[in-house]
Design an enzyme around this catalytic site. Structure first.
Site, PDB file in Angstrom:
ATOM      1  CG  ASP A 103      -2.045  -1.234   1.175  1.00 44.52           C
ATOM      2  OD1 ASP A 103      -2.658  -0.750   0.281  1.00 44.52           O
ATOM      3  OD2 ASP A 103      -1.968  -1.642   2.293  1.00 44.52           O
TER       4      ASP A 103
ATOM      5  CG  MET B 128     -10.733   1.141  -2.150  1.00 45.73           C
ATOM      6  SD  MET B 128      -9.208  -0.168  -1.520  1.00 45.73           S
ATOM      7  CE  MET B 128      -9.080   0.181   0.374  1.00 45.73           C
TER       8      MET B 128
ATOM      9  N   GLY C 118      -6.903   4.312   3.296  1.00 43.67           N
ATOM     10  CA  GLY C 118      -5.954   5.143   4.044  1.00 43.67           C
ATOM     11  C   GLY C 118      -5.561   4.500   5.354  1.00 43.67           C
ATOM     12  CG  PHE C 119      -6.129   5.091   8.470  1.00 49.32           C
ATOM     13  CD1 PHE C 119      -5.176   5.597   9.142  1.00 49.32           C
ATOM     14  CD2 PHE C 119      -6.909   6.123   7.579  1.00 49.32           C
ATOM     15  CE1 PHE C 119      -4.592   6.701   9.203  1.00 49.32           C
ATOM     16  CE2 PHE C 119      -6.551   7.326   7.798  1.00 49.32           C
ATOM     17  CZ  PHE C 119      -5.403   7.736   8.268  1.00 49.32           C
ATOM     18  N   GLY C 120      -5.387   0.683   7.710  1.00 46.74           N
ATOM     19  CA  GLY C 120      -5.725  -0.624   8.187  1.00 46.74           C
ATOM     20  C   GLY C 120      -6.578  -0.759   9.341  1.00 46.74           C
TER      21      GLY C 120
ATOM     22  CG  ASP D  68      -7.281  -3.210   0.344  1.00 44.45           C
ATOM     23  OD1 ASP D  68      -7.213  -3.520   1.448  1.00 44.45           O
ATOM     24  OD2 ASP D  68      -6.603  -2.621  -0.210  1.00 44.45           O
ATOM     25  N   GLY D  69      -9.927  -4.317   2.495  1.00 46.75           N
ATOM     26  CA  GLY D  69     -10.317  -3.620   3.738  1.00 46.75           C
ATOM     27  C   GLY D  69     -11.518  -4.308   4.623  1.00 46.75           C
ATOM     28  N   GLY D  70     -10.914  -4.573   5.931  1.00 46.07           N
ATOM     29  CA  GLY D  70     -11.929  -5.317   6.620  1.00 46.07           C
ATOM     30  C   GLY D  70     -12.170  -6.921   6.407  1.00 46.07           C
TER      31      GLY D  70
ATOM     32  N   GLY E  92      -4.610  -7.564   5.898  1.00 45.25           N
ATOM     33  CA  GLY E  92      -3.510  -7.126   6.779  1.00 45.25           C
ATOM     34  C   GLY E  92      -3.912  -7.555   8.118  1.00 45.25           C
TER      35      GLY E  92
HETATM   36  C1  DX5 Z   1      -6.212   0.309   3.341  1.00 46.33           C
HETATM   37  C2  DX5 Z   1      -5.417  -0.348   2.516  1.00 46.33           C
HETATM   38  C3  DX5 Z   1      -5.373  -1.747   2.920  1.00 46.33           C
HETATM   39  C4  DX5 Z   1      -5.262  -1.997   4.278  1.00 46.33           C
HETATM   40  C5  DX5 Z   1      -6.028  -3.232   4.635  1.00 46.33           C
HETATM   41  O1  DX5 Z   1      -6.258   1.820   2.753  1.00 46.33           O
HETATM   42  O2  DX5 Z   1      -5.499  -0.223   1.015  1.00 46.33           O
HETATM   43  O3  DX5 Z   1      -4.673  -2.967   2.219  1.00 46.33           O
HETATM   44  O4  DX5 Z   1      -3.796  -2.553   4.608  1.00 46.33           O
HETATM   45  O5  DX5 Z   1      -5.944  -3.677   5.852  1.00 46.33           O
HETATM   46  P1  DX5 Z   1      -7.161  -4.473   6.817  1.00 46.33           P
HETATM   47  O6  DX5 Z   1      -7.055  -5.862   6.227  1.00 46.33           O
HETATM   48  O7  DX5 Z   1      -6.515  -4.198   8.325  1.00 46.33           O
HETATM   49  O8  DX5 Z   1      -8.495  -3.752   6.665  1.00 46.33           O
HETATM   50 ZN    ZN Z   2      -4.529  -1.842  -0.081  1.00 44.93          ZN
END
Ligand code: DX5
Ligand code: ZN
Length: 218
Positions: free
Chosen positions: A37, A139, A144-146, A177-179, A199
């Site tokens: 990322d 998305m 922006g954040f994990g 991607d995300g959650g 992640g």
């Molecule tokens: C968020 C990123 C993701 C993030 C996913 O903007 O694009 O790739 O790392 O993290 P999780 O799996 O913790 O939601």
């Molecule tokens: Zn990502």
């Protein structure tokens, strides 16, 4: 379609003081790809890592690198990331006025091209681009954040993209991607997704292989 499911472990969720060991951990646990990322603090309100880190990653990675650019004007950096080992480069349609040119640039570097949309962006914005790309990234959180919670309303967009691709007879990956965890992955799979970025769920797991298998649905 679902016999070619890919798990892409997002390094944003790993122990960054020990990236090489974290890469080995997920590779040995069966990850298919490594998700990288890139955030610029402008397109998204956060900074992550950039070229020098991917160059270092490329020295130790043994599986494909799935680069996710969350940066403005992505065309400036395509060649650099291609040289730094990206097997697939995904950019956001919201980050450029000329997405066709970005896709062409990625392909001209011999890399697969992905296009992504934020949760608020409708599929209609990218429907004409689907014939040109190798992957669409929906998305499932605000980029922006994990560690954020999965937004269920995005599932209908996964379904729409898969329907458009099927209608065009176009064999593309649909990435989420995300959650993503064992439960949200099932919903995404049923909607037609076949690439799962994760992640927090993977890197926080005590049994990494079991976590990856559970996303796969095994
Ligand atoms: C968020 C990123 C993701 C993030 C996913 O903007 O694009 O790739 O790392 O993290 P999780 O799996 O913790 O939601
Ligand atoms: Zn990502």
């Amino acid at each position: 379609m679902n016999n070619r499911i890919k798990i892409s472990s997002s390094l944003l969720g790993c122990d960054l003081s020990n990236i090489q060991a974290e890469v080995r951990r997920v590779e040995q646990a069966g990850t298919d790809w490594l998700h990288f990322d890139v955030m610029d603090g402008v397109f998204v309100p956060n900074l992550s890592f950039g070229l020098p880190v991917q160059q270092a990653l490329n020295k130790v990675a043994t599986v494909p690198i799935d680069t996710h650019l969350m940066i403005v004007d992505p065309i400036r950096y395509i060649e650099d990331f291609a040289k730094a080992g990206s097997d697939l480069i995904t950019f956001h349609v919201e980050s450029t006025k000329e997405p066709e040119k970005v896709i062409e640039k990625i392909h001209s570097c011999g890399v697969k091209a992905g296009i992504s949309i934020k949760p608020v962006t409708p599929v209609g914005v990218i429907s004409d681009l689907i014939p040109m790309v190798d992957m669409v990234l929906i998305m499932t959180v605000e980029p922006g954040f994990g560690g954020q919670g999965f937004i269920h309303e995005t599932l209908k967009k996964v379904r729409m993209v898969r329907e458009i691709a099927d209608r065009l007879n176009k064999d593309i990956y649909v990435e989420v991607d995300g959650g993503i965890n064992d439960k949200t992955a099932v919903e995404c799979k049923n909607a037609g997704a076949d690439v799962f970025v994760s992640g927090t769920y993977i890197f926080n797991a005590k049994d990494t292989a079991a976590a990856i298998k559970s996303i796969r649905g095994q």
